[in-house]
Structures are given as C-alpha cells and as structure tokens.
Design an enzyme around this catalytic site. Structure first.
Site, PDB file in Angstrom:
ATOM      1  N   SER A 170       0.837  -1.190   0.000  1.00  0.00           N
ATOM      2  CA  SER A 170       0.000   0.000   0.000  1.00  0.00           C
ATOM      3  C   SER A 170       0.882   1.253   0.000  1.00  0.00           C
ATOM      4  O   SER A 170       1.682   1.437  -0.900  1.00  0.00           O
ATOM      5  CB  SER A 170      -0.963  -0.050   1.183  1.00  0.00           C
ATOM      6  OG  SER A 170      -1.972   0.911   1.045  1.00  0.00           O
ATOM      7  N   ASP A 215      -9.498  -3.835  -5.603  1.00  0.00           N
ATOM      8  CA  ASP A 215      -8.958  -2.961  -4.567  1.00  0.00           C
ATOM      9  C   ASP A 215      -9.606  -1.577  -4.654  1.00  0.00           C
ATOM     10  O   ASP A 215      -9.642  -0.967  -5.722  1.00  0.00           O
ATOM     11  CB  ASP A 215      -7.438  -2.842  -4.749  1.00  0.00           C
ATOM     12  CG  ASP A 215      -6.739  -2.256  -3.543  1.00  0.00           C
ATOM     13  OD1 ASP A 215      -7.393  -1.552  -2.752  1.00  0.00           O
ATOM     14  OD2 ASP A 215      -5.537  -2.513  -3.385  1.00  0.00           O
ATOM     15  N   HIS A 223      -7.995  -4.843  -1.411  1.00  0.00           N
ATOM     16  CA  HIS A 223      -6.771  -4.283  -0.863  1.00  0.00           C
ATOM     17  C   HIS A 223      -6.046  -5.260   0.067  1.00  0.00           C
ATOM     18  O   HIS A 223      -4.826  -5.261   0.132  1.00  0.00           O
ATOM     19  CB  HIS A 223      -7.105  -2.999  -0.098  1.00  0.00           C
ATOM     20  CG  HIS A 223      -5.921  -2.137   0.180  1.00  0.00           C
ATOM     21  ND1 HIS A 223      -5.152  -1.579  -0.821  1.00  0.00           N
ATOM     22  CD2 HIS A 223      -5.368  -1.736   1.353  1.00  0.00           C
ATOM     23  CE1 HIS A 223      -4.177  -0.856  -0.264  1.00  0.00           C
ATOM     24  NE2 HIS A 223      -4.296  -0.939   1.035  1.00  0.00           N
TER      25      HIS A 223
END
Length: 701
Positions: A553, A638, A673
C-alpha cells in the site's frame, strides 16, 4: 482535465517454453493539472472503473500467465514453503473468551476451514455453545468474503452484521434473529462496515458509502421492518477530507460519530436511550485532534491540544466543550506518545510509546502511574478486549518478533498477572532459537537516529555474507510494530536476517516523527529506509548484493521510490497493492481516498506540491536503467489503491528498464486491498512471493 487519444492494440502472448512478457499498448493521453502542467500517461487506458473492459482484462490475464510461466521453476520451493507456513498454525484454534452482557464471546477456527466461527456461551464458559456467525457457511461458493463488523442488540437477541463479497469495501448489512436463526428481511446495501444499535432495539445506525468515491459522508437511521430506501439521514458531513466511523462509549450511554482527517477530528454524540441530533463534543479546528469516551458521568479525552504527543484529560458532562475546565489525567510528556486508552471503574489504562516501543501504563484514580514491564529489547504491547469496565483486571497483548502473541490479565490492585493464552506455533518452533535485537541507524542528515528491529537465527555471525529482508511502511502516522509473524520463520531459518525500518512518516518516535515524513518532507521516509539498508550492510548484517525489501500500500510507494532512487542497493523488491501513481491519483477527486489525503501528500492543484510529488512519484520517475528483480501484486477489486496504478507501473517499467532481471505482476482477480480473504489462501500468496525472493537471493531450497 484529461484528454484521450486513439487506441492501439495490446500484445498479450500466451505462456511458452521461453516466457515472453506481455507488452501493453501505448496510447497518448494527456493529464492536465488545474495550474496548466501537462504529463503524458500512455497507459491510462488500463483504468476501467467497471472492471469489465475486455482488453484490459486480457492484459491482466496475460500478466498472470506470464507470472505462472516465470515462477514455474519455483514450484517445489513454493510447495515446501506453503507446507511450512500452514504447518506452523494450530488450525483448530480459538481466541480467549471475554465476558459482556452475561455471555462469554470468542472466535474459533476448525481444521481445514478458511474462515472463523463467532460464538458465545451464556453465563459460564462451559455452557452450551451458541454460534452467532459461521463465516465458512456464509462464504461458501464465493471467491471473496469478509465480515466487516457485527453488533448485538442491547438485549442480545438480534445480531446486525456487515459483509463484503468483492473486496471493494462496499458492505451489505444484515440482521439475524438469534432466537430462531432466521434472517430479517432488512438488508442495507452500499454501507461502511460500522453499525450501532439504539437502546430501543428498533433502530440501527450505519454509514452510507458513495458508490463511486466510497467516501462516507452520511450517517443514516434504519427502523427495523421498513424499506431501507426510506432510511433517514441523521448526520451529513460536507467536508470531504473527513473519514466517518461509529462507536459507542464505554458507559454505553452515548452513540457517537467519529470524524477524522489527517490533522483534525471531531466526535459527535447522542444519547443511546433516546437518539436525536449528533452534537459535537468539542467543535473541530485545524490541527486539533481528540477522541472522547464516557464513564461514570465524566468525559475523558485523548487530545493533542497543547500537547503534540497527546495527553488525557477529563471533564464533567456539562463542561466537556470548555477547555478551561479540562483536568489532566495523563499529562503531556515530549518523550512519550500517548496512544489508545481504556476506561475502568477506578482506573485508566493507556498505551504510552517511548523510544519507539509501545508500553502500557495503569493509572489508578487515587495512585501513581505504573508501567507494565517487558523483557525484550524490541516488543509490542497493546490493550486487548476489555468489554466491561467494572473489574480490577486489565487485559492486554504482548508479542515480539520471536515471542508469539500472548494475552495477559493484570490485576491493578494486587499486581498479579495471568497468562491467558499464547499462540501455539507448531512445526518444531523453539523461542530460544531466535534472537531479537534493536539498533539505531544514523540518517544522512547527521542528527536523526532511525530505530530498527531485527530478528535472526541464534548462531548468526555478522560477517557480511547473509541475506537481508527489510520491511517498511512510513505513512499516515501508522506504526510498524515488531510483532510475531510465523511466516518469517521460513526465511530466518534459511539464514535470512529480518529487519523492520521504523522510518519517518510513522509515529513510532512520537508525533514529530510523523510530521517529518509527510507533505513536503515525504522524501525523508525514502531516505531513512535506504540509510537503514546501508547501515545494516556496513555493520555486517548482510551482503550488499543479497538485500530484499518489501512494503504494501503506502509501503508500496516506499518500495517504488527506493527502486528508483537506489536500485543498486537491492537485489529484489516485493511490493503489494502499491500506491505508485501519486500525482494522477491525487488530481482525481473521484478516486476513493483522494480528498481525504490532501493533508498527507499535498494537493497537486498547488504547483509547489505538484512538483514535489512528481519528484518522487514512482510511476513518473521510471528511467531507462537497470532495476532490481521485482514482484508486484494487486487485487482487481482494490478500493484503496486501484489495480490500474500497479498495472500502469508494471507496463511502463517493462518498457523502460534496461536489465534482464525478472519482473512478475500477480493480479488477484477476486480480491481487494487486503488480498485473498481466507486464512489459508493468504499463505499461498506468501509462499509465492517468498519463493521468488529466496530464489533471487540465491536460496533455492
């Protein structure tokens, strides 16, 4: 302002004996900033918000086939790693039960099952089990499934829960009658995970998500038995820089909306017995952060008002908005960062971070603050579930890189400590075979010392020959804690040294540590990570040519930046769901998270921020030069970092890089995600990137 140009075909070859990577078409596409700056984004066409463009999907599938072909020779190692990773977990495990409202609640897993079972027992821990949610049954036949939250009604007879079947963080809320096991017809779509019950049990409160941006701006009230389309808005936030969440105070007397931006918060509460307007406890201000809780007629606030590292104050209900009436419970200390707090009848427990390590303190109402001791140089403590305030026992968790997660109870009156549970690690794990170390790496500025947590096998020698695996994050003030992770053992047992670089942009060393790693100081995060690598190599922890790095991320932004800035320092880099196209994303307010994060990265509508962000944006800084071996992972669904960021990054990297090192792009077509939702599936993902990394480091078994 975005302007598209004419298309050109994409080459997507099938896997062959000699794998050939896919070649994404280049299509001129101009991205224009509000102040007139222009950039070419030749792979912008890979963005499809519907996830249905056949050509885009064909390209992603070609990347997966290419990854399969490149990684095929590692199958045996991957299988070995997967067997090791799954062989360490106790598959029929259970959490420590906690008591609330006359029931003992816990979560358990069954052998071979991917998902948990949430259950309870009435009055006694050996009473008959009542299954609240069998997530395995709910997830049957679905490629992805996640429970967001579940909340019991005040009389414990109804259960409201939210679930996500795609991974995009758009939840559906359901309500279950626990006396019959039947589902009520009330189904609410397009929600955030949070749910609150009014005390009358006829109403639930939830947050509505915007279907495009996923911003949560409206709190709604649903009356059981009515059509959700008629649900009323009870609070609407007009400032799109705030995230919304819901909570109930420890006293259970108030229902609250917590509004949070990077530099400001506001709590708005209403009586649970008779909900009305959600009123601000203390009106918001820029650079003013607080969190309010309530017990025994008093409000307690954790706040940064006149306290950069935070303090805890209390006030009577009538005075909570008047800061002149606040009384210190935990005073500000410039060397100690005050984190979470838990309220009890007679004492307060807080998390207090000193020298980068999280410690617990117990503060009796009529006595001195007492720290909870730890025995290792790098460790992590945090408050566990403390569901009922009328107790002398505080429950907390302890772990280190070598000590499995352990749950303790501490009696604040007698000092007695009970170990309630330590995670069982199978596969021959012995704590004494591992060494945890804490070192401080000097930064290039000559004044900053960067904390580093290390794990290695006993008997390791600092002779400059070992492989190093370094992890980092460094954004949002989020801390990377030195906690136990059984998947690391497969690396450390093969002689790899594991390091966490606690770089600026996190909050490990206090609020200023975060401030030094955001906005126009963001490059400090990247420099710190590189400086840690160079220090560890210089100190003999690793061979310069055998260094691996990983982040996910915003940590993927870190990986993308160091890949461009210091490619010769790393042999292999693993980056998962990476935020790599900073400028284009932050120019587009239709993308989830963008407006919430202007105070984290800057708003590129401002020319100064635009140029600074452009200077480190990984996608924009790719050059025609040699790069490390790369493993890039993403999820098609995501919502945090959209799949097209890493897709574009990989496409441009393939077109520009001047080396023969492998570049693998793994696209999970059914995940968001957080990757795959099942616990065993996650080990398959880990075994794949670990096998890739070990192979590139010269460890092939």
């Amino acid at each position: 302002m975005l302007a598209a140009c004419s298309p050109e075909p994409t080459t997507a070859p099938e896997a062959s004996a000699t794998p050939t990577p896919p070649v994404a078409a280049k299509r001129p596409y101009e991205v224009v900033a509000p102040h007139g700056a222009k950039r070419q984004d030749e792979y912008y066409w890979l963005r499809d918000d519907s996830r249905q463009n056949p050509e885009m999907l064909q390209y992603l599938e070609a990347e997966n086939r290419y990854a399969d072909a490149v990684l095929a020779p590692q199958q045996a190692l991957r299988d070995t790693l997967y067997a090791e990773l799954t062989g360490r977990i106790q598959q029929d495990d259970s959490t420590v039960p906690y008591r609330k409202s006359g029931y003992w609640h816990y979560t358990r897993y069954e052998a071979g099952q991917e998902y948990p079972i949430h259950a309870r027992r009435k009055d006694a821990i050996d009473a008959p089990e009542e299954v609240l949610l069998d997530v395995n049954a709910l997830a049957a036949g679905k490629g992805f499934y996640r429970i967001g939250a579940f909340e019991l009604s005040p009389d414990q007879t109804l259960l409201a829960y939210s679930d996500d079947t795609v991974g995009r963080l758009q939840y559906r809320i359901h309500i279950k009658d626990l006396s019959t096991g039947d589902m009520l017809p009330d189904v609410i779509d397009g929600a955030a995970p949070d749910i609150l019950w009014a005390k009358d049990q006829k109403r639930v409160f939830y947050i509505e998500n915007d279907p495009v941006t996923l911003l949560s701006t409206r709190v709604k009230q649903h009356v059981l038995g009515t059509d959700p389309s008629t649900d009323t808005v009870v609070y609407e936030e007009t400032d799109k820089s705030y995230y919304l969440s819901l909570y109930q105070t420890t006293s259970e007397a108030f229902l609250c909306v917590h509004l949070e931006s990077t530099v400001s918060t506001e709590d708005r509460c209403t009586p649970a017995a008779n909900p009305g307007a959600f009123e601000a406890m203390v009106p918001r201000e820029r650079d003013f952060i607080y969190y309010a809780d309530h017990l025994n007629g008093q409000w307690f606030l954790r706040t940064n008002w006149d306290a950069p590292n935070f303090r805890v104050v209390r006030a009577a209900s009538s005075d909570v908005a008047d800061r002149s009436q606040w009384q210190d419970v935990v005073a500000h200390d410039p060397k100690v960062f005050i984190g979470a707090m838990a309220l009890f009848n007679g004492f307060l427990a807080v998390e207090a971070r000193r020298d980068g390590l999280n410690q617990l303190r117990i503060l009796p109402n009529d006595g001195e603050s007492t720290p909870v001791a730890a025995d290792e140089p790098a460790y992590f403590m945090e408050l566990d579930v403390n569901a009922e305030p009328d107790t002398d026992w505080v429950r907390y968790r302890y772990a280190s890189l070598a000590t499995p997660n352990t749950v303790y109870e501490l009696n604040v009156k007698t000092g007695e400590r009970k170990q309630l549970k330590q995670d069982t690690i199978l596969g021959g794990f012995e704590r004494n075979n591992y060494v945890v170390e804490r070192v401080w790496a000097p930064s290039r500025d000559g004044t900053t010392q960067i904390p580093v947590s290390l794990l290695y096998r006993k008997g390791f020698e600092k002779n400059g020959k070992a492989a190093l695996f370094q992890y980092g994050y460094g954004s949002y003030g989020s801390n990377t804690e030195p906690v136990f992770n059984s998947t690391l053992l497969s690396l450390v047992d093969r002689g790899v040294v594991y390091a966490i670089a606690h770089v600026r942009g996190g909050q490990e060393m206090g609020r200023d540590w975060y401030e030094q790693g955001r906005l126009m100081l963001k490059v400090n995060t990247f420099n710190d990570f590189i400086d840690v690598t160079r220090y560890l190599v210089a100190q003999g922890y690793a061979d310069k040519k055998r260094v691996a790095a990983m982040g996910r991320s915003a940590g993927g932004l870190l990986m993308g930046a160091i890949t461009n800035m210091a490619p010769d320092d790393y042999r292999v880099i693993v980056t998962q769901v990476p935020f790599v196209d900073v400028v284009t994303t932050m120019l587009d307010e239709s993308i989830p998270l963008t407006t919430n994060e202007f105070d984290e990265w800057g708003n590129p509508a401002d020319p100064a921020f635009y140029e600074y962000m452009l200077s480190y944006s990984p996608y924009d800084q790719i050059e025609a030069k040699a790069y490390p071996s790369l493993y890039v992972g993403t999820g098609l669904w995501d919502s945090q970092v959209q799949y097209f960021e890493p897709a574009k990054y990989v496409a441009r990297m393939r077109a520009k890089k001047a080396d023969n090192n492998p570049l693998v792009f793994r696209v999970n077509m059914e995940a968001g995600h957080g990757g795959k939702s099942g616990r065993l599936q996650r080990f398959r993902e880990a075994s794949e990137y670990q096998a890739f990394m070990l192979t590139e480091l010269g460890i092939k078994q």
